[in-house]
Design a protein around this motif. Structure first.
Motif, PDB file in Angstrom:
ATOM      1  N   ALA A 107      -2.828  17.840   2.798  1.00 62.02           N
ATOM      2  CA  ALA A 107      -2.626  18.982   2.757  1.00 62.02           C
ATOM      3  C   ALA A 107      -2.646  19.586   3.928  1.00 62.02           C
ATOM      4  O   ALA A 107      -1.833  20.796   4.082  1.00 62.02           O
ATOM      5  N   GLY A 108      -3.632  19.581   4.934  1.00 60.35           N
ATOM      6  CA  GLY A 108      -3.229  20.067   6.293  1.00 60.35           C
ATOM      7  C   GLY A 108      -2.097  19.894   7.036  1.00 60.35           C
ATOM      8  O   GLY A 108      -1.418  20.753   7.476  1.00 60.35           O
ATOM      9  N   GLY A 152       1.954  22.267   0.886  1.00 62.04           N
ATOM     10  CA  GLY A 152       0.681  21.660   0.509  1.00 62.04           C
ATOM     11  C   GLY A 152       0.649  20.670  -0.440  1.00 62.04           C
ATOM     12  O   GLY A 152      -0.043  19.657  -0.359  1.00 62.04           O
ATOM     13  N   ALA A 153       1.250  20.857  -1.507  1.00 59.42           N
ATOM     14  CA  ALA A 153       1.204  20.062  -2.732  1.00 59.42           C
ATOM     15  C   ALA A 153       2.095  18.838  -2.365  1.00 59.42           C
ATOM     16  O   ALA A 153       1.602  17.719  -2.882  1.00 59.42           O
ATOM     17  N   GLY A 154       2.959  18.989  -1.446  1.00 61.06           N
ATOM     18  CA  GLY A 154       3.796  17.667  -1.182  1.00 61.06           C
ATOM     19  C   GLY A 154       3.032  16.744  -0.209  1.00 61.06           C
ATOM     20  O   GLY A 154       3.051  15.580  -0.202  1.00 61.06           O
ATOM     21  N   GLY A 155       2.426  17.453   0.516  1.00 62.97           N
ATOM     22  CA  GLY A 155       1.296  16.660   1.452  1.00 62.97           C
ATOM     23  C   GLY A 155       0.201  16.114   0.813  1.00 62.97           C
ATOM     24  O   GLY A 155      -0.027  14.925   1.346  1.00 62.97           O
ATOM     25  N   ILE A 156      -0.387  16.466  -0.076  1.00 64.67           N
ATOM     26  CA  ILE A 156      -1.312  15.951  -0.819  1.00 64.67           C
ATOM     27  C   ILE A 156      -0.596  14.607  -1.704  1.00 64.67           C
ATOM     28  O   ILE A 156      -1.438  13.506  -1.570  1.00 64.67           O
ATOM     29  N   LEU A 157       0.589  14.848  -2.115  1.00 67.14           N
ATOM     30  CA  LEU A 157       1.187  13.587  -2.740  1.00 67.14           C
ATOM     31  C   LEU A 157       1.402  12.581  -1.652  1.00 67.14           C
ATOM     32  O   LEU A 157       0.985  11.617  -1.953  1.00 67.14           O
ATOM     33  N   LEU A 158       2.148  12.863  -0.682  1.00 66.55           N
ATOM     34  CA  LEU A 158       2.225  11.941   0.225  1.00 66.55           C
ATOM     35  C   LEU A 158       0.867  11.411   0.833  1.00 66.55           C
ATOM     36  O   LEU A 158       0.958  10.270   1.079  1.00 66.55           O
ATOM     37  N   LEU A 162      -2.882   5.011  -1.454  1.00 63.04           N
ATOM     38  CA  LEU A 162      -2.892   3.839  -2.470  1.00 63.04           C
ATOM     39  C   LEU A 162      -2.089   2.618  -1.540  1.00 63.04           C
ATOM     40  O   LEU A 162      -2.435   1.530  -1.761  1.00 63.04           O
ATOM     41  N   VAL A 163      -1.137   2.928  -0.909  1.00 65.18           N
ATOM     42  CA  VAL A 163      -0.377   1.596   0.079  1.00 65.18           C
ATOM     43  C   VAL A 163      -1.373   1.185   0.863  1.00 65.18           C
ATOM     44  O   VAL A 163      -1.615  -0.249   0.911  1.00 65.18           O
TER      45      VAL A 163
END
Length: 116
Positions: free
Chosen positions: A39-40, A80-86, A92-93
Motif C-alpha cells: 500500500a505504501g 494503493g489497492a494495486g499495491g496491496i494486491l501486489l 503468497l509466493v
C-alpha cells in the motif's frame, strides 16, 4: 536394563504425558507487513504520477477542472489497492517457497502456575 524415569503427571488435570515431543516448525512471511508495504509503495507511485504529469491545467470532457489533491486522491485509491494486491501476491509466493522447508524440533511441555 537402564532405569527409565516415570512419565511425570500433569499437575493441572492429573494425566500422564511425555514432556518432550517432536514438532514440525515452518516459517511463513508476515502477510500484514507485505500488505502495508504494498500500500505504501502504491501511494508513493500515485504521488510520483500526480506531480510527474501536469494534467490539471486542462479541462476534462465533463467541463470540470481537478486540483492536484483530487488527482492524487484518485490515483492513491487505485494505486494503493494495486499495491496491496501486489504485496499479497509477493507474500503468497514467498510463503510457498519458504514453506517447503520445514524443521523438526523437540519441544518440552511446561506448566506454569501463578498466584493471582
Amino acid at each position: 536394563m537402564a532405569d527409565q524415569a516415570p512419565t511425570p503427571q500433569n499437575p493441572v488435570d492429573g494425566s500422564f504425558r511425555d514432556p518432550i515431543e517432536t514438532v514440525t516448525v515452518r516459517r511463513s512471511p508476515r502477510y500484514g507487513v507485505f500488505l502495508v508495504l504494498g500500500a505504501g509503495l502504491g501511494i508513493l507511485v500515485a504521488m510520483i504520477l500526480t506531480f510527474a504529469f501536469n494534467g490539471t491545467d486542462q479541462v476534462s470532457t465533463s467541463g470540470v477542472t481537478y486540483s492536484d489533491t483530487q488527482v492524487f486522491g484518485f490515483l492513491a485509491l487505485f494505486c494503493g489497492a494495486g499495491g496491496i494486491l501486489l504485496g499479497g501476491v509477493v507474500a503468497l509466493v514467498l510463503g510457498s517457497m519458504v514453506g517447503r522447508r520445514t524443521v523438526d524440533v523437540r519441544a518440552e511441555h511446561a506448566v506454569v502456575r501463578t498466584q493471582d
